[in-house]
Design an enzyme around this catalytic site. Structure first.
Site, short mmCIF file in Angstrom:
data_model
loop_
_atom_site.label_atom_id
_atom_site.label_comp_id
_atom_site.label_asym_id
_atom_site.label_seq_id
_atom_site.Cartn_x
_atom_site.Cartn_y
_atom_site.Cartn_z
N SER A 129 0.79 -1.23 0.00
CA SER A 129 0.00 0.00 0.00
C SER A 129 0.82 1.28 0.00
CB SER A 129 -0.96 -0.05 1.17
OG SER A 129 -1.85 1.02 1.10
N HIS A 130 0.69 2.06 1.06
CA HIS A 130 1.32 3.38 1.11
C HIS A 130 2.79 3.31 1.53
CE1 HIS A 130 -0.07 2.14 4.98
NE2 HIS A 130 0.73 3.00 5.56
N ASP A 165 -2.79 6.25 -3.40
CA ASP A 165 -1.61 5.63 -2.80
C ASP A 165 -1.05 4.49 -3.66
OD1 ASP A 165 -3.61 3.77 -2.35
OD2 ASP A 165 -2.79 3.12 -0.43
N ASP A 224 -1.36 1.29 -3.87
CA ASP A 224 -2.22 0.27 -4.46
C ASP A 224 -3.59 0.82 -4.87
OD1 ASP A 224 -2.84 0.63 -1.74
OD2 ASP A 224 -3.70 -1.37 -1.56
N ASP A 271 -6.06 2.40 -3.26
CA ASP A 271 -7.29 2.37 -2.45
C ASP A 271 -7.48 3.61 -1.58
OD1 ASP A 271 -5.29 1.67 -0.70
OD2 ASP A 271 -6.23 -0.19 -0.01
N ARG A 272 -6.45 4.46 -1.48
CA ARG A 272 -6.62 5.68 -0.67
C ARG A 272 -6.80 6.90 -1.57
NH1 ARG A 272 -2.65 5.57 4.55
NH2 ARG A 272 -2.92 3.36 5.05
N LYS A 331 -11.56 -0.18 0.01
CA LYS A 331 -11.64 1.25 -0.19
C LYS A 331 -11.15 1.56 -1.60
CE LYS A 331 -7.39 2.03 2.55
NZ LYS A 331 -7.06 0.76 3.21
#
Ligand code: VG1
Ligand code: CO
Length: 542
Positions: free
Chosen positions: A112-113, A276, A278, A280-281, A375
């Site tokens: 992710s982030h 982000d 991946d 999702d943010r 998300k």
């Protein structure tokens, strides 16, 4: 061609908030990824002949693990694997593919982030057939399996070609390489009024989107520039890089600083956003105004019915416990349910599957709906654009009107990253020890109303999740929350969440840190952050 390989367990494969995340060199240890993937399969039943979705955010080591996962899926008896071209699928796109093609589940490769690269982070997550992250009972079973694993199964075949769309046979299993963007873009066209957004943009409304050299680049290019007519060049850093250009692909005011500066400038575009690693943010910044993720959730929920996909209204809203109560006020006004869950998207799945909630959100820049079970960064951007296209007002005006109607929840999160793990655990233990005696105590003008360690009782499967964060609530609706991150890969990260409710519209112009100053001081007084961690300042303030 199917080989059963002897292996020995690793003791550190416990999934955190969102899958197993470790430094790349940890994943590169002999059989490390194989052990975890086999433990995923061992925890599942009834997948023989079924479809598995595999994809990742393109970070360093993505392709290697995808090859391993496909060969192991074949050896373990899956009937078909759907994999994104180049090994790419954003997390929300993977969720959509699982749902659309009725897959048994999916393996999502992402940290992710967190930064990427040969010495940075990697991650593996399992998603179930509803498209969402595996619930705790599954991740617990996976972890238990990693502690005793003795063998794994893998097909001994040449590497799969991940770069050409179409079907291949891998040891008797079909592998279909799919375009990562098409299905997702189609879903977005169904949910949102693309012609209205095209009109808005055609009328001179300027947008800028920073893909942060991460997975959303191809999605944002296709949707924002090709389908919605944003000027070429509106999507920045759109080529996914294995190391994200050396940056943290974390869309917040620290790591997306350049975008923030641009949006605060005199000649700022009307709308700025970022996503982000991946996808999702989301980060939402209007001309001259940053919208906190907690506020964004509330504002999106309040206006969602303006978008075709939500025109029938919302069933309910869910937010993670540390997320501000701004969404609660919207739910109250709409007369719909509001649910407070622990941190992490896996807790929303049951509520969405049961039809209790439509929109969910987290203070960490995650917002989404029941269109998938993750998300979804671009979804939040498009819902904002759809709302703006209908209301024809600026982000700034929409936010101000929202605060006037509902009051403003001043909100900030202070992160202390890579602190000594013993110091962080000691701080939390000491807080727990104070819970019984805090209520009734006063700190300056603030009086503690209640204090607890958040526990969640899932209303659907009745599972209980304890120790999900220390909450100290003050009279009048202010609060501070403390918890340790479950996604970091070195030391401990202490997160302190600070919130104050201000109903009076004449007081909605204070700078956030100033508005929260007394609570920030009390948080340190109660938890002893400075003395216990040796830190005088947070690493990141969002
Ligand atoms: C963080 C966030 C949480 C989010 C999780 C995964 O977890 O706080 O809200 O769901 O990351 O997001 P933690 O345990 O570090 O606080 V992502 O975009 O990293 O998959
Ligand atoms: Co993410």
């Amino acid at each position: 061609m199917i080989r059963t390989v002897q292996t020995t367990p690793y003791k550190d494969q416990k999934p955190g908030t969102s899958g197993l995340r470790k430094k790349v060199p940890v994943f590169q240890q002999t059989n490390y990824a194989e052990n975890f993937i086999q433990s995923i399969f061992n925890s599942l039943e009834g997948f023989r002949g079924e479809t598995l979705v595999i994809g990742g955010d393109g970070r360093y080591y993505n392709r290697e693990v995808i090859q391993i996962a496909i060969k192991m899926a074949a050896a373990n008896g899956f009937g078909r694997v759907l994999v994104g071209r180049g090994g790419i699928l954003s997390t929300p796109a993977a969720s959509n593919v699982i749902r659309k093609y009725k897959a048994f589940g999916g393996i999502v490769l992402s940290a992710s982030h967190n930064p990427g690269g040969p010495t940075e982070d990697f991650g593996i997550k399992y998603n179930i057939g509803n498209g969402g992250p595996a619930p705790e009972k599954v991740t617990d079973a996976i972890y238990a399996g990693t502690r005793t694993i003795e063998t794994y199964k893998i097909a001994e075949v040449a590497d799969i070609n991940l770069d050409t769309e179409g079907s291949q046979n891998v040891a008797g299993m079909e592998v279909v390489v799919i375009d990562p963007v098409t299905d997702y873009a189609e879903l977005m066209e169904k949910l949102f009024d693309f012609p209205a957004i095209r009109n808005l943009i055609g009328g001179g409304f300027r947008i800028v989107f920073d893909a942060m050299s991460a997975v959303t680049g191809p999605y944002a290019k296709e949707i924002l520039e090709n389908r919605l007519g944003a000027a070429k060049g509106s999507v920045l850093n759109f080529i996914p890089l294995p190391d994200f250009g050396g940056h943290h692909p974390d869309p917040n005011l620290v790591h997306a600083r350049a975008l923030y500066e641009e949006m605060m400038g005199d000649d700022a575009p009307d709308f700025g956003a970022a996503s982000d690693g991946d996808g999702d943010r989301n980060l939402i910044i209007g001309k001259g105004i940053f919208i906190t993720p907690s506020d964004s959730l509330a504002m999106l929920a309040a206006n969602a019915s303006l978008a075709p996909g939500y025109s029938k209204g919302l069933a309910g809203i869910a937010r993670s416990m540390p997320t501000s109560a701004a969404a609660d006020r919207v739910a109250e006004k709409l007369g719909i349910g509001i649910y407070e869950t622990p941190t992490g998207w896996k807790f929303f799945g049951n509520l969405m599957d049961a039809g209790l909630v439509t929109i969910c959100g987290e203070e960490s820049a995650g917002t989404g709906s029941n269109h998938v079970r993750e998300k979804d960064g671009l979804w939040a951007v498009l819902l904002w654009l759809n709302i703006l296209a209908v209301r024809m007002e600026s982000v700034q005006d929409i936010a101000r009107q929202h605060w006037t109607t509902y009051g403003r929840n001043y909100y900030s999160r202070h992160d202390y990253e890579e602190v000594d793990a013993d110091a962080a655990n000691g701080l939390v233990t000491a807080l727990r020890d104070q819970l019984a005696t805090l209520p009734g105590k006063t700190f300056g003008k603030l009086k503690v109303a209640t204090a607890d360690d958040f526990s969640y009782n899932d209303p659907i499967d009745k599972s209980v999740s304890n120790n999900q964060g220390i909450r100290i609530l003050f009279e009048g609706g202010s609060r501070v929350v403390f918890r340790l991150s479950g996604t970091g890969t070195s030391g401990a990260t202490l997160r302190v969440y600070i919130e104050r409710y201000e109903p009076d519209a004449s007081r909605h112009d204070t700078e956030t840190q100033a508005a929260l100053a007394d609570l920030i001081a009390v948080a340190d007084e109660i938890a002893g952050i400075k003395t216990r961690t040796g830190r005088t300042e947070p690493t990141v303030i969002t």
